[in-house]
Design an enzyme around this catalytic site. Structure first.
Site, PDB file in Angstrom:
ATOM      1  N   SER A  81      32.756   0.527  -4.851  1.00 31.67           N
ATOM      2  CA  SER A  81      31.603   0.776  -5.745  1.00 31.67           C
ATOM      3  C   SER A  81      30.666  -0.419  -5.883  1.00 31.67           C
ATOM      4  CB  SER A  81      32.057   1.193  -7.153  1.00 31.67           C
ATOM      5  OG  SER A  81      32.908   2.287  -7.082  1.00 31.67           O
ATOM      6  N   LEU A  82      30.526  -1.208  -4.824  1.00 31.24           N
ATOM      7  CA  LEU A  82      29.582  -2.333  -4.895  1.00 31.24           C
ATOM      8  C   LEU A  82      28.178  -1.914  -4.456  1.00 31.24           C
ATOM      9  CD1 LEU A  82      31.585  -5.410  -3.527  1.00 31.24           C
ATOM     10  CD2 LEU A  82      30.950  -4.898  -5.887  1.00 31.24           C
ATOM     11  N   ASP A  89      41.910  -1.408   3.458  1.00 31.65           N
ATOM     12  CA  ASP A  89      42.359  -0.008   3.375  1.00 31.65           C
ATOM     13  C   ASP A  89      43.039   0.376   4.688  1.00 31.65           C
ATOM     14  OD1 ASP A  89      41.027   0.102   0.995  1.00 31.65           O
ATOM     15  OD2 ASP A  89      39.338   1.314   1.736  1.00 31.65           O
ATOM     16  N   CYS A 114      19.213  27.031  -6.458  1.00 31.11           N
ATOM     17  CA  CYS A 114      20.330  27.726  -5.811  1.00 31.11           C
ATOM     18  C   CYS A 114      21.076  28.597  -6.834  1.00 31.11           C
ATOM     19  CB  CYS A 114      21.235  26.720  -5.115  1.00 31.11           C
ATOM     20  SG  CYS A 114      22.210  27.478  -3.809  1.00 31.11           S
ATOM     21  N   GLU A 150      30.298  36.761  -6.403  1.00 25.66           N
ATOM     22  CA  GLU A 150      31.054  35.508  -6.456  1.00 25.66           C
ATOM     23  C   GLU A 150      32.056  35.533  -7.623  1.00 25.66           C
ATOM     24  OE1 GLU A 150      28.567  31.996  -6.591  1.00 25.66           O
ATOM     25  OE2 GLU A 150      30.280  30.648  -6.530  1.00 25.66           O
ATOM     26  N   HIS A 208      17.860  23.754  -1.638  1.00 19.45           N
ATOM     27  CA  HIS A 208      18.011  22.508  -2.397  1.00 19.45           C
ATOM     28  C   HIS A 208      16.866  21.540  -2.082  1.00 19.45           C
ATOM     29  CE1 HIS A 208      22.012  23.222  -4.106  1.00 19.45           C
ATOM     30  NE2 HIS A 208      22.197  23.960  -3.024  1.00 19.45           N
ATOM     31  N   GLU A 224      15.885  19.076  -3.695  1.00 22.44           N
ATOM     32  CA  GLU A 224      16.190  17.692  -4.063  1.00 22.44           C
ATOM     33  C   GLU A 224      16.647  16.862  -2.868  1.00 22.44           C
ATOM     34  OE1 GLU A 224      17.981  20.339  -4.792  1.00 22.44           O
ATOM     35  OE2 GLU A 224      20.133  19.945  -4.990  1.00 22.44           O
TER      36      GLU A 224
HETATM   37  N1  GLN Z   1      27.768  29.518  -5.588  1.00 16.18           N
HETATM   38  C1  GLN Z   1      26.520  29.959  -5.094  1.00 16.18           C
HETATM   39  C2  GLN Z   1      26.621  30.422  -3.646  1.00 16.18           C
HETATM   40  O1  GLN Z   1      27.538  30.084  -2.941  1.00 16.18           O
HETATM   41  C3  GLN Z   1      25.459  28.888  -5.226  1.00 16.18           C
HETATM   42  C4  GLN Z   1      25.755  27.665  -4.413  1.00 16.18           C
HETATM   43  C5  GLN Z   1      24.889  26.503  -4.785  1.00 16.18           C
HETATM   44  O2  GLN Z   1      24.327  26.464  -5.885  1.00 16.18           O
HETATM   45  N2  GLN Z   1      24.769  25.531  -3.908  1.00 16.18           N
HETATM   46  O3  GLN Z   1      25.762  31.133  -3.208  1.00 16.18           O
END
Ligand code: GLN
EC number: 6.3.4.2
Length: 581
Positions: A53-54, A185, A419, A443, A553, A555
Site C-alpha cells: 500500500s505504498l 513475497d 449499470c 438475477e 461503465h 467511469e
Molecule cells: N448485476 C448486474 C448484471 O450482472 C449489474 C452488474 C454491474 O452493475 N456491473 O447485469
C-alpha cells in the site's frame, strides 16, 4: 453544449498548430518529432519494499505521465503474483475494483491509474497474473508443445513471463513494468527472477530497476529510519537485482544525511535517492515527483542527458483546480461495498474529474443501500445535490437502490444510475409508473415480470456472442467496449455531442426491451440502444432535470485531463441543484 462551457482550458504544445484540448495529449505526440525515436523500448521495472500500500501503481502511473510530458511514448504493464487467472471473480471488498479494458479484460485496478495518468487505453496484454502464466504453460504442456521436456519454473515459467514483458512494445519508448506485492513475497519469486534475467537478455543500458520503499518516522527517536529500506534492498540484491533508483515514501522531509546513508548502504547514487512525500491529492503526484527529480533521474539512468524539457501545464492546471475550487457539491453514493472505497476506485475518480471540469469540489456521502429498506430515504437524500447508484451484483440492498431511484425521480434530484443503477431505475419505473408490481430482475430469482433478464445471444460487431444460464462465473459477462446508438435530441446525445458512442461493459443481465413501449408510454425514454436494436444501453426522463441510466461503465474512461462528459454534466446538474436546496 454542457461540456464545452465547462471544459478545461486549451493548452498548446510548442509545435502544435491545431487547437487540441489537453485531453488529447498533443504534447506527447507532437514532441516525438523533435527527439530521436528510440529504436527499441527501454524498460523500467518497478518493485515495492518494506510494506504494501505504498502507492506503487500511482508512482508508476505518475512516472508514465512525466515521461509522456517530455514527449515519450509510454506503456505501463502490471505483473500480479496471485494465482487467480484474472481478478474477475475476486470480491471487490478483497481486491478492490475490477478494471475492464476496451478489449474486454478484467484487470487489476492499477490499470485504471495507468489510464488516468497517461490517457493511453490499456489492453488485455497489459496485465498478467501467476494464474494466467501457469494456465498458459499447462495448456502448452497438454498440447505437447514442450516436446517431452520436464516443465520447470526456470526456464519455462520465467520464459513465459519474459515473453509477456517484452512482446508488443515496438511502438513505445518506455515500458514501465510494475511487479505487484512486496519484495520477499513467495508468490512473486518467479517474477523477480524473470525481471533479473531480462535485463541481461536486452541490449546493455535498456533496463533499469526502480524500488519504492518507506522510511518510517520513529517518534521515540525523533527520526526517519533507513533500516527497513536497507533490508529490502539487500533482499533484492540477494535475488540479483540491484536497484538503480530508490523512490522513498516518507511523511516528512528526508534529511540530507539520511539520504546519503541510503545511497551508501543501498549502493545507489545520492541523486537517485528520490523522496516521495505524502501529497494532498493523487493528481499532485506527477508534479511532486518531478520536483524531486524522479523523471530526470530515470532518463539519466538510461544516459539520456540533457533530457527533453517536460510540459506540465495541464497537470498544474488540474492541481490548481483541485486546490482552489470555486464551490462544492455533495453526491450520495447509494451502494453495497461502501466499506471499501477501492471497490469504487474509478467511480470516485470520475466524480472528482467531473468536479475538475466544473471547478468545484465534490464531496461524497456514502450510504449503504440497505438503510433505505428500513428507513425513509428523504432525510438522508434531501440534503444532497445528486444521487448515484453504482454497479453492483446480487439482490441484497437492491430494494434500497430502487427506493433511492424513486426519491430522485419524484423529487427531481439529479440521478445517475450506472449499470445495476440503471437496472434498478428501470425496475422502479416499471413498478411505480407502469404498475407492473412484480417487476424484477432474474438475477434475484425467477420472476413473472423479467424487466431485467439474462440475454443469451447478442451481436458484437458482426459476431454472435453467446452465454448460457449455467456458464462459469469467470469471463461470462458482456465485457469490454461495445458501441451504442443514441437517439437524436435526447439529453444524453446532447451531452456526448454525438449519437454514436463506445463504452465499456461488465454485466450479465440486460434491461428487457420487451417492456420498452410500455415504459416509454410512462415517460421513461430508452435513449440509447445497441446498434442491432436489441439491448437497451441508456435511459432518461426528459421531464427531469437530470435522470440518466447507463448500462455501461463510463467511469472507466474518465481522466483528470479529459473528464468524462457524463460526469462533467452530472456534476454541473448537481451544482444547479445546490443552488436550489
Ligand atoms: N448485476 C448486474 C448484471 O450482472 C449489474 C452488474 C454491474 O452493475 N456491473 O447485469
Amino acid at each position: 453544449m454542457l461540456r464545452q462551457a465547462k471544459s478545461l482550458p486549451v493548452f498548446f504544445c510548442e509545435d502544435s498548430t491545431g487547437d487540441l484540448p489537453i485531453g488529447h495529449f498533443p504534447l506527447a505526440e507532437s514532441q516525438m518529432t523533435r527527439y530521436p525515436v528510440t529504436p527499441m523500448a527501454r524498460y523500467v521495472f518497478i518493485t515495492g519494499g518494506v510494506v504494501s500500500s505504498l502507492g506503487k501503481g500511482i508512482a508508476a502511473a505518475a512516472l508514465g505521465a512525466l515521461l509522456q510530458a517530455r514527449g515519450y511514448r509510454v506503456r505501463l504493464r502490471k505483473l500480479d503474483p496471485y494465482l487467480n487467472v484474472d481478478p474477475g471473480t475476486m470480491s471487490p471488498t478483497q481486491h478492490g475494483e475490477v478494471f475492464v479494458t476496451d478489449d474486454g479484460a478484467e484487470t487489476d485496478l492499477d490499470l485504471g491509474h495507468y489510464e488516468r495518468f497517461t490517457g493511453r487505453s490499456a489492453t488485455k496484454t497489459d496485465n498478467i497474473t501467476t494464474g494466467r502464466i501457469y494456465k498458459n504453460i499447462i495448456d502448452k504442456e497438454r498440447r505437447g508443445d514442450y516436446l517431452g521436456a520436464t516443465v520447470q519454473v526456470i526456464p519455462h515459467v520465467t520464459n513465459e513471463i519474459k515473453d509477456f514483458v517484452t512482446e508488443g512494445n515496438e511502438d513505445y519508448d518506455f515500458v514501465l513494468c510494475e511487479v505487484g506485492g512486496t519484495v520477499g513475497d513467495i508468490e512473486a519469486m518467479p517474477f523477480m527472477e524473470a525481471i533479473r534475467q531480462v535485463k541481461n537478455d536486452l541490449p546493455r543500458g535498456t533496463a533499469i530497476y526502480l524500488h519504492l520503499t518507506l522510511m518510517p518516522f520513529i517518534a521515540a527517536a525523533g527520526e526517519l529510519k533507513t533500516k527497513p529500506t536497507q533490508h529490502s534492498v539487500k533482499e533484492l540484491q540477494a535475488m540479483g537485482i540491484a536497484p538503480d533508483i530508490l523512490l522513498v515514501r516518507a511523511d516528512r522531509e528526508i534529511p540530507e544525511a539520511e539520504r546519503r546513508k541510503l545511497s551508501l548502504f543501498c549502493n545507489v547514487r545520492p541523486s537517485a535517492v528520490i523522496q516521495a512525500l505524502d501529497v494532498a491529492n493523487i493528481y499532485d503526484v506527477p508534479t511532486a515527483y518531478h520536483k524531486e527529480g524522479l523523471d530526470s533521474e530515470v532518463l539519466a539512468a538510461f544516459g539520456i542527458e540533457p533530457a527533453p524539457k517536460p510540459r506540465l501545464d495541464a497537470w498544474e492546471e488540474v492541481c490548481n483546480r483541485i486546490h482552489t475550487p470555486e464551490g462544492e457539491v455533495t453526491i450520495a453514493i447509494v451502494g453495497k461495498y461502501t466499506g471499501l472505497k477501492d471497490a469504487y476506485k474509478s467511480l470516485i475518480e470520475a466524480l472528482h474529474h467531473g468536479g475538475i471540469a466544473n471547478h468545484v469540489k465534490v464531496k461524497l456521502d456514502w450510504i449503504e443501500s440497505e438503510v433505505f429498506e428500513k428507513e425513509d430515504p428523504a432525510p438522508w437524500l434531501e440534503k444532497v445535490h445528486g444521487i448515484l447508484v453504482p454497479g453492483g451484483f446480487g439482490e441484497r440492498g437492491s430494494q434500497g437502490k430502487i427506493n433511492a431511484a424513486r426519491f430522485a425521480r419524484e423529487r427531481q434530484v439529479p440521478y445517475f444510475g450506472i449499470c445495476f443503477g440503471m437496472q434498478m431505475a428501470v425496475i422502479e419505473a416499471a413498478r411505480n409508473l407502469a404498475g407492473i408490481n412484480d417487476a424484477s430482475s432474474t438475477e434475484f430469482g425467477s420472476t413473472q415480470e423479467p424487466v431485467v433478464g439474462l440475454m443469451t445471444e447478442w451481436l458484437k460487431g458482426n459476431e454472435l456472442e453467446k452465454r448460457s444460464h449455467k456458464g462459469d462465473l469467470g469471463g461470462t459477462m458482456r465485457l469490454g467496449a461495445y458501441k451504442a446508438a443514441l437517439k437524436k435530441d435526447t439529453k444524453i446525445a446532447d451531452i456526448y455531442g454525438s449519437t454514436e458512442i463506445s463504452e465499456r461493459h461488465r454485466h450479465r443481465y440486460e434491461v428487457n426491451r420487451d417492456y420498452k413501449e410500455k415504459l416509454e408510454s410512462c415517460g421513461l425514454v430508452f435513449s440509447g440502444m445497441s446498434p442491432d436494436g436489441l439491448l437497451p444501453e441508456t435511459i432518461e426522463y426528459p421531464d427531469h432535470p437530470w435522470f440518466i441510466g447507463v448500462q455501461y461503465h463510463p467511469e472507466l474512461k474518465s481522466r483528470p485531463l479529459d473528464p468524462h462528459p457524463l460526469f462533467a454534466s452530472f456534476i454541473e446538474a448537481a451544482l444547479e441543484q445546490s443552488r436550489l436546496v
